[in-house]
Design a protein around this motif. Structure first.
Motif, PDB file in Angstrom:
ATOM      1  N   SER A   1       0.851  -1.192   0.000  1.00  0.00           N
ATOM      2  CA  SER A   1       0.000   0.000   0.000  1.00  0.00           C
ATOM      3  C   SER A   1       0.889   1.246   0.000  1.00  0.00           C
ATOM      4  CB  SER A   1      -0.884   0.008   1.235  1.00  0.00           C
ATOM      5  OG  SER A   1      -0.085   0.207   2.392  1.00  0.00           O
ATOM      6  N   ARG A   2       0.277   2.411  -0.078  1.00  0.00           N
ATOM      7  CA  ARG A   2       1.064   3.651   0.028  1.00  0.00           C
ATOM      8  C   ARG A   2       1.848   3.654   1.330  1.00  0.00           C
ATOM      9  NH1 ARG A   2      -2.109   8.963  -2.267  1.00  0.00           N
ATOM     10  NH2 ARG A   2      -2.777   8.058  -4.235  1.00  0.00           N
ATOM     11  N   PHE A   3       1.175   3.223   2.400  1.00  0.00           N
ATOM     12  CA  PHE A   3       1.825   3.156   3.706  1.00  0.00           C
ATOM     13  C   PHE A   3       3.078   2.277   3.633  1.00  0.00           C
ATOM     14  CE2 PHE A   3       2.235   0.914   7.814  1.00  0.00           C
ATOM     15  CZ  PHE A   3       2.421   1.998   8.656  1.00  0.00           C
ATOM     16  N   GLY A   4       2.921   1.110   3.029  1.00  0.00           N
ATOM     17  CA  GLY A   4       4.033   0.168   2.938  1.00  0.00           C
ATOM     18  C   GLY A   4       5.182   0.708   2.109  1.00  0.00           C
ATOM     19  N   LEU A   5       4.873   1.451   1.046  1.00  0.00           N
ATOM     20  CA  LEU A   5       5.939   2.010   0.213  1.00  0.00           C
ATOM     21  C   LEU A   5       6.726   3.066   0.997  1.00  0.00           C
ATOM     22  CD1 LEU A   5       4.566   2.240  -3.423  1.00  0.00           C
ATOM     23  CD2 LEU A   5       5.562   0.326  -2.194  1.00  0.00           C
ATOM     24  N   VAL A   6       6.026   3.788   1.876  1.00  0.00           N
ATOM     25  CA  VAL A   6       6.742   4.755   2.721  1.00  0.00           C
ATOM     26  C   VAL A   6       7.675   4.013   3.676  1.00  0.00           C
ATOM     27  CG1 VAL A   6       6.503   6.540   4.487  1.00  0.00           C
ATOM     28  CG2 VAL A   6       4.921   6.480   2.564  1.00  0.00           C
ATOM     29  N   ILE A   7       7.166   2.934   4.276  1.00  0.00           N
ATOM     30  CA  ILE A   7       7.968   2.141   5.210  1.00  0.00           C
ATOM     31  C   ILE A   7       9.199   1.572   4.503  1.00  0.00           C
ATOM     32  CG2 ILE A   7       7.958   0.008   6.587  1.00  0.00           C
ATOM     33  CD1 ILE A   7       6.422   2.394   7.791  1.00  0.00           C
ATOM     34  N   GLN A   8       8.988   1.034   3.299  1.00  0.00           N
ATOM     35  CA  GLN A   8      10.111   0.439   2.567  1.00  0.00           C
ATOM     36  C   GLN A   8      11.077   1.514   2.069  1.00  0.00           C
ATOM     37  OE1 GLN A   8       9.467  -3.122   0.162  1.00  0.00           O
ATOM     38  NE2 GLN A   8       7.275  -2.805   0.380  1.00  0.00           N
ATOM     39  N   GLY A   9      10.515   2.647   1.664  1.00  0.00           N
ATOM     40  CA  GLY A   9      11.375   3.748   1.234  1.00  0.00           C
ATOM     41  C   GLY A   9      12.251   4.224   2.377  1.00  0.00           C
ATOM     42  N   SER A  10      11.672   4.227   3.566  1.00  0.00           N
ATOM     43  CA  SER A  10      12.413   4.672   4.740  1.00  0.00           C
ATOM     44  C   SER A  10      13.526   3.689   5.093  1.00  0.00           C
ATOM     45  CB  SER A  10      11.444   4.824   5.903  1.00  0.00           C
ATOM     46  OG  SER A  10      12.124   5.208   7.057  1.00  0.00           O
ATOM     47  N   ARG A  11      13.292   2.395   4.857  1.00  0.00           N
ATOM     48  CA  ARG A  11      14.356   1.408   5.060  1.00  0.00           C
ATOM     49  C   ARG A  11      15.497   1.663   4.076  1.00  0.00           C
ATOM     50  NH1 ARG A  11      12.657  -3.907   2.658  1.00  0.00           N
ATOM     51  NH2 ARG A  11      13.215  -2.744   0.812  1.00  0.00           N
ATOM     52  N   SER A  12      15.113   1.954   2.846  1.00  0.00           N
ATOM     53  CA  SER A  12      16.097   2.087   1.780  1.00  0.00           C
ATOM     54  C   SER A  12      16.888   3.387   1.896  1.00  0.00           C
ATOM     55  CB  SER A  12      15.364   2.007   0.444  1.00  0.00           C
ATOM     56  OG  SER A  12      16.198   2.333  -0.619  1.00  0.00           O
ATOM     57  N   ASN A  13      16.215   4.509   2.213  1.00  0.00           N
ATOM     58  CA  ASN A  13      16.899   5.803   2.240  1.00  0.00           C
ATOM     59  C   ASN A  13      16.020   6.811   2.992  1.00  0.00           C
ATOM     60  OD1 ASN A  13      18.247   8.179   1.727  1.00  0.00           O
ATOM     61  ND2 ASN A  13      18.629   7.714  -0.424  1.00  0.00           N
ATOM     62  N   ASP A  14      16.145   6.801   4.307  1.00  0.00           N
ATOM     63  CA  ASP A  14      15.254   7.611   5.144  1.00  0.00           C
ATOM     64  C   ASP A  14      15.472   9.105   4.907  1.00  0.00           C
ATOM     65  OD1 ASP A  14      13.237   7.542   7.339  1.00  0.00           O
ATOM     66  OD2 ASP A  14      14.756   8.759   8.329  1.00  0.00           O
ATOM     67  N   ARG A  15      16.723   9.494   4.691  1.00  0.00           N
ATOM     68  CA  ARG A  15      17.031  10.908   4.477  1.00  0.00           C
ATOM     69  C   ARG A  15      16.319  11.422   3.234  1.00  0.00           C
ATOM     70  NH1 ARG A  15      22.613  13.167   2.383  1.00  0.00           N
ATOM     71  NH2 ARG A  15      22.278  15.392   2.722  1.00  0.00           N
ATOM     72  N   ARG A  16      16.375  10.637   2.178  1.00  0.00           N
ATOM     73  CA  ARG A  16      15.724  11.051   0.946  1.00  0.00           C
ATOM     74  C   ARG A  16      14.213  11.123   1.132  1.00  0.00           C
ATOM     75  NH1 ARG A  16      17.250  12.430  -4.347  1.00  0.00           N
ATOM     76  NH2 ARG A  16      15.340  13.310  -5.119  1.00  0.00           N
ATOM     77  N   MET A  17      13.658  10.195   1.900  1.00  0.00           N
ATOM     78  CA  MET A  17      12.213  10.204   2.140  1.00  0.00           C
ATOM     79  C   MET A  17      11.803  11.515   2.785  1.00  0.00           C
ATOM     80  SD  MET A  17      10.668   7.618   0.983  1.00  0.00           S
ATOM     81  CE  MET A  17       9.133   7.302   1.839  1.00  0.00           C
ATOM     82  N   ARG A  18      12.590  11.979   3.756  1.00  0.00           N
ATOM     83  CA  ARG A  18      12.254  13.236   4.424  1.00  0.00           C
ATOM     84  C   ARG A  18      12.419  14.399   3.449  1.00  0.00           C
ATOM     85  NH1 ARG A  18      15.948  13.545   8.500  1.00  0.00           N
ATOM     86  NH2 ARG A  18      16.620  11.398   8.278  1.00  0.00           N
ATOM     87  N   ALA A  19      13.460  14.298   2.598  1.00  0.00           N
ATOM     88  CA  ALA A  19      13.708  15.389   1.650  1.00  0.00           C
ATOM     89  C   ALA A  19      12.582  15.518   0.626  1.00  0.00           C
ATOM     90  CB  ALA A  19      15.037  15.170   0.943  1.00  0.00           C
TER      91      ALA A  19
END
Lengths: 261, 340
Positions: free
Chosen positions: B192-210
């Motif tokens: 889900s969108r939620f899950g993609l955020v969670i996985q994105g945060s695993r992969s590159n949390d700094r970029r997710m915040r950016a």
């Protein structure tokens, strides 16, 4: 907001006033004041260690300035967390490519779209099948010329393609202004030319704050150039005046010529 | 359509065959055990199913979210203790026991997550472990509820006659249904969108915040969801053994759960099930052969971690790729021989 803009008296979208940041005894930004006006491409140049990356860090919220203020569209964002600045429309690209390498190029851009599509507390629907995320992402990839590479894992793209993907993500982020941290870094001549062309197309459409080492590109693109040396602004003017500025020649361009010559 | 085409279509892969075999075995097991009266096997697999469920919830945060929680057994214990304590105090209705087990686990997850998710790496591991140890010692000190020795649960949860948990087969199927439900839920969440955020945060949390994600709140939500679901598996485990004790949440169990996830395959939907079956069956078989069974199990785990980063599930997936490239190679060879 509107009132403050009027008091400010300029049409500047981004206003930086007296920004100062110290790391121990080292002053990385010293009383930096500059602005980026609507529709303008404003470049920041400076030798290594001039504090360009520190400045970007403070603009995106990863670093907190010791003094000074940052306003975006009249709103004081000095203490605002990174994600909120991004949601306001201040999109950035990274100097050192910072991507999600374990998913496809399209997935990377779709995440940038998703960030601006409301909150992500949606737990059930398959996000990779949502047209409202995928279509704008495909459009952004097509715009930077990566349309054919959408389904390739980001880890398998070339360095040049990574830079383009960075750019596509910034575009998909619903930006009102772009902060580009050395978009040309590590690109070959052909790829650089392509990137310059893309920035030229973008000019006028979006205001850009460009930090770049490639002088040729900077002088070809910029409406205004600010020169940073040891954290201080030594000059800020149109390219022709910067080229003629004696202090700049000594502090920066001279050094370059010395290095290259 | 030939079977080869089916194979290439991607349905009959070694991985799917293994998953289907495990599921078929799990679902049909009671038919065999009630025929032969082999209740030991049913009991073993009830335990496997429950722990596979706990491992699936750990996979949500560890596999998909990159949050290496070394205190996941705490939720098993909390879920179990809520059921046990309520039963001891005369509240036997499952309609109260089980929701409370979920809520208590969720609250614990909220507190642990709120503090630990501000850290990364080793610090995160240590804080989750410290909280789990804290709860372990709290349970140890609960003299009224058996303290060190634990406590027997004399009445299983009552569901107003809708379902009779004291029937072993019925309880087993309830566990299987809840396991499959958990696996499906994790699958939906992860994509889900939620899950993609969670996985994105695993992969590159700094970029997710950016790019505009307040990642902390998503990660915390994920952490709480995983804790709550794991609490439910704890309620099941306590019911299965009719017993609660601090051992339910010993740190070695947290380790076991991590091993199941890593062995089966992180961020793979069926990985934790494969891992739980593999680990617990191996443990059972090897301990029948020698009392030093861990000497065999240890190196086996080491091999998987060193040479199959995707766990057993990864091996099965790659197997498929190897088959494809091999058949491709043979095809080319035959074509060349014909031409030559």
């Amino acid at each position: 907001m509107v009132q403050e803009l009027q008091i400010g008296g300029t049409d500047a979208l981004l206003q930086i006033e007296g920004l100062t940041k110290r790391f121990g005894g080292v002053v990385a930004s010293e009383n930096v004041t500059l602005d980026v006006r609507a529709g303008e491409l404003h470049a920041i140049i400076g030798p290594n260690g001039a504090g360009k990356t520190t400045l970007i860090g403070q603009l995106t919220g990863e670093l907190r300035p010791d003094a000074g203020r940052i306003r975006f569209d009249g709103e004081d964002i000095t203490a605002m967390p990174t994600f909120q600045r991004s949601l306001l429309g201040l999109a950035r690209s990274f100097q050192i490519t910072s991507l999600f390498l374990d998913v496809t190029a399209l997935d990377n851009v779709a995440l940038a779209v998703q960030a601006n599509a409301g909150h992500s507390f949606h737990f059930w629907r398959d996000a990779r099948s949502e047209a409202e995320l995928r279509e704008p992402a495909r459009a952004a990839l097509a715009r930077v010329g990566l349309g054919q590479r959408a389904d390739v894992m980001a880890a398998n793209l070339s360095h040049g393609e990574h830079r383009l993907l960075e750019f596509a993500m910034a575009l998909a982020n619903k930006p009102r202004m772009l902060l580009l941290d050395e978009p040309m870094a590590g690109l070959g001549p052909e790829e650089s030319a392509r990137m310059v062309e893309m920035l030229r197309e973008l000019k006028g459409e979006l205001p850009v704050l460009l930090i770049e080492h490639d002088m040729e590109a900077v002088f070809a693109l910029a409406d205004r150039i600010t020169v940073l040396v040891y954290g201080r602004v030594i000059a800020s003017d149109v390219p022709a005046k910067i080229r003629a500025n004696e202090e700049v020649r000594q502090a920066y361009l001279g050094e370059q010529e010395a290095v290259h010559g | 359509m030939t079977s080869g085409a089916w194979f290439r279509r991607g349905w009959i892969t070694p991985r799917n065959v293994v998953v289907a075999a495990i599921l078929t075995f799990v679902v049909l097991l009671p038919v065999y055990t009630s025929g032969t009266g082999n209740y030991f096997l049913l009991s073993l697999f009830t335990r496997i199913v429950i722990l596979a469920m706990a491992a699936s919830t750990l996979n949500l945060i560890l596999g998909y979210g990159g949050m290496v929680s070394f205190g996941h057994a705490a939720y098993v214990g909390i879920g179990g203790y809520v059921v046990g304590i309520l039963a001891h105090e005369g509240i036997t209705t499952g309609f109260l026991q089980w929701p409370l087990a979920l809520i208590a686990s969720g609250v614990f997850g909220l507190v642990v997550g709120a503090l630990s998710l501000r850290t990364r790496g080793v610090y995160f591991i240590m804080i989750t472990l410290a909280f789990a140890q804290m709860i372990y010692y709290v349970a140890l000190a609960l003299d009224r509820y058996g303290g060190d020795d634990g406590m027997t649960i004399y009445t299983r949860s009552q569901f107003a006659g809708l379902i009779d948990l004291s029937q072993k087969t019925v309880f087993y199927y309830l566990c299987v249904v809840l396991l499959l439900g958990t696996i499906y839920l994790v699958h939906r969440l992860a994509n889900s969108r939620f899950g993609l955020v969670i996985q994105g945060s695993r992969s590159n949390d700094r970029r997710m915040r950016a790019i505009g994600f307040p990642t902390f709140r998503y990660r915390l939500t994920c952490f709480v969801i995983a804790g709550m679901l794991c609490g439910l598996s704890g309620a099941l485990l306590a019911t299965h053994t009719d017993f609660i004790s601090p051992a339910m949440m010993h740190w070695t169990r947290s380790g076991d759960l991590i091993v199941m996830v890593v062995l089966g395959g992180m961020a793979s939907v069926f990985g934790p099930l494969i891992g739980a079956v593999a680990l617990l069956v191996l443990e059972e078989v090897l301990s029948g052969i020698t009392e030093y069974w861990q000497i065999i199990l240890g190196p086996l785990l080491l091999l998987v971690v060193l040479f199959a980063r995707g766990g057993v599930d990864g091996i099965l997936l790659h197997w498929h790729d190897h088959y494809r490239s091999a058949s491709h190679g043979i095809g080319n060879l035959l074509a060349r021989m014909r031409r030559g």
